[in-house]
Design an enzyme around this catalytic site. Structure first.
Site, PDB file in Angstrom:
ATOM      1  N   ASP A   1     -10.650   3.617   4.182  1.00 12.61           N
ATOM      2  CA  ASP A   1     -10.981   2.199   4.030  1.00 12.61           C
ATOM      3  C   ASP A   1     -12.502   1.987   4.069  1.00 12.61           C
ATOM      4  OD1 ASP A   1      -9.391   0.087   3.524  1.00 12.61           O
ATOM      5  OD2 ASP A   1      -8.999  -0.443   5.607  1.00 12.61           O
TER       6      ASP A   1
ATOM      7  N   GLN B   1      -4.711  -1.365   9.551  1.00 12.85           N
ATOM      8  CA  GLN B   1      -4.678  -2.686   8.927  1.00 12.85           C
ATOM      9  C   GLN B   1      -5.289  -3.719   9.876  1.00 12.85           C
ATOM     10  OE1 GLN B   1      -3.793  -3.211   5.786  1.00 12.85           O
ATOM     11  NE2 GLN B   1      -4.030  -5.420   5.841  1.00 12.85           N
TER      12      GLN B   1
ATOM     13  N   LYS C   1       0.836  -1.211   0.000  1.00 12.84           N
ATOM     14  CA  LYS C   1       0.000   0.000   0.000  1.00 12.84           C
ATOM     15  C   LYS C   1       0.867   1.256   0.000  1.00 12.84           C
ATOM     16  CE  LYS C   1      -3.879  -2.393   2.175  1.00 12.84           C
ATOM     17  NZ  LYS C   1      -4.771  -2.626   3.307  1.00 12.84           N
TER      18      LYS C   1
HETATM   19  N1  GUN Z   1      -6.976  -6.664   6.001  1.00 16.33           N
HETATM   20  C1  GUN Z   1      -7.190  -7.356   4.857  1.00 16.33           C
HETATM   21  N2  GUN Z   1      -7.703  -6.548   3.916  1.00 16.33           N
HETATM   22  C2  GUN Z   1      -7.816  -5.324   4.467  1.00 16.33           C
HETATM   23  C3  GUN Z   1      -8.278  -4.066   3.980  1.00 16.33           C
HETATM   24  O1  GUN Z   1      -8.714  -3.895   2.830  1.00 16.33           O
HETATM   25  N3  GUN Z   1      -8.237  -3.059   4.870  1.00 16.33           N
HETATM   26  C4  GUN Z   1      -7.776  -3.214   6.122  1.00 16.33           C
HETATM   27  N4  GUN Z   1      -7.770  -2.153   6.916  1.00 16.33           N
HETATM   28  N5  GUN Z   1      -7.346  -4.348   6.605  1.00 16.33           N
HETATM   29  C5  GUN Z   1      -7.363  -5.400   5.776  1.00 16.33           C
END
Ligand code: GUN
Length: 290
Positions: A120, A97, A53
């Site tokens: 998100d 995350q 990311k």
């Molecule tokens: N863990 C797995 N996929 C994601 C995501 O798209 N966002 C977040 N914050 N955590 C994740």
């Protein structure tokens, strides 16, 4: 044989568009967008996603930082971190995350975020906006799936979309997106207690597997010609590989390609789109905060 939906190539197109938008934004005299990623603990998959990311952000001109914390951090301390990010004018987007360690209530942490920085789309304000057809931040994976369908010219209007998985991160928001008037799909959301799951899957024009079980969707669950979207990224132990594991989706890919009309591979399908949509959301947050 199914046509492979090349998520890597489509995500690269989306990122190029975002890069142009970011360049224009900065050329107008604005600071580059800034994304703060919060990573707790040492889950290797999470650490790898977060690296992806941040790298993708930098490649389109989005500034960012990873704030890494020991798995033992208290919920109180983590909430303070979120508060600081909320009030920092330089931070445009916040991403925590998941998963978080068990002693931390993930919902409390998500709710502590400023919804206008929740790139998100997980805060209840954004989930509620989506559920009621209002503009807000949409979770990145479902947003990426819709983008994949649109850019691959796969029709959704009147089609039966069957989603396996009811998570807040993927299944539920994707159901809401597919119901929107721009998509007009008929949506069925299945889960671990659904009866006759294979029968329901066989009715799907668009079948989305988001359950986190390696190769759960077998050939007999797919209607000939259906579009199969595989959200899973499962690590399966394999001592014969250099890394000690291999990655596979929630779909038995080889068998599925023989019956599906379109299919996303793992890796290189939905995953790169999740990241591209995060960048899009971060730019949107930045513009809205101006
Ligand atoms: N863990 C797995 N996929 C994601 C995501 O798209 N966002 C977040 N914050 N955590 C994740």
């Amino acid at each position: 044989m199914a046509i492979i939906i090349d998520g890597k190539a489509i995500a690269s197109e989306v990122r190029a568009e975002i890069r142009e938008d970011v360049d224009q934004w900065v050329a107008l005299g604005n600071a580059p967008p800034y994304l703060a990623v919060v990573l707790v603990g040492d889950n290797p998959a999470s650490a790898s996603y977060v690296r992806g990311k941040i790298k993708a952000s930098q490649n389109v001109g989005i500034a960012g930082d990873t704030l890494t914390f020991d798995a033992m951090i208290s919920e109180e301390k983590l909430l303070e971190v979120i508060e600081d990010l909320n009030s920092s004018p330089k931070v445009n987007g916040i991403l925590v995350q998941l998963p978080l360690p068990n002693h931390i209530n993930a919902s409390c942490v998500i709710e502590a975020m400023d919804p206008n920085k929740d790139v998100d789309g997980l805060h209840t304000v954004n989930a509620g906006r989506l559920a009621t057809d209002q503009t807000g931040f949409v979770p990145c994976t479902p947003a990426g799936i819709i983008e994949l369908l649109h850019r691959s010219k796969i029709p959704t209007q009147g089609k039966h979309a069957v989603i396996i998985g009811r998570s807040n991160l993927v299944g539920r928001p994707l159901g809401n997106l597919l119901l929107q008037k721009v998509n007009n799909a008929t949506v069925t959301i299945c889960h671990s207690r659904t009866q006759n799951l294979p029968d329901i899957c066989r009715q799907a024009d668009i079948l989305v597997a988001a359950i986190g079980l390696a190769e759960f969707v077998t050939r007999d669950m797919i209607k000939p010609g259906a579009t199969v979207i595989d959200v899973g990224i499962n690590r399966v132990d394999d001592p014969s590989t250099a890394r000690g594991y291999y990655l596979t989706g929630d779909v038995d890919y080889q068998a599925a390609t023989e019956v599906a009309g379109y299919i996303t591979p793992v890796p290189g399908g939905v995953g790169p789109m999740t990241i591209a949509m995060l960048l899009k959301n971060t730019l949107m947050a930045t513009k809205q905060q101006k």
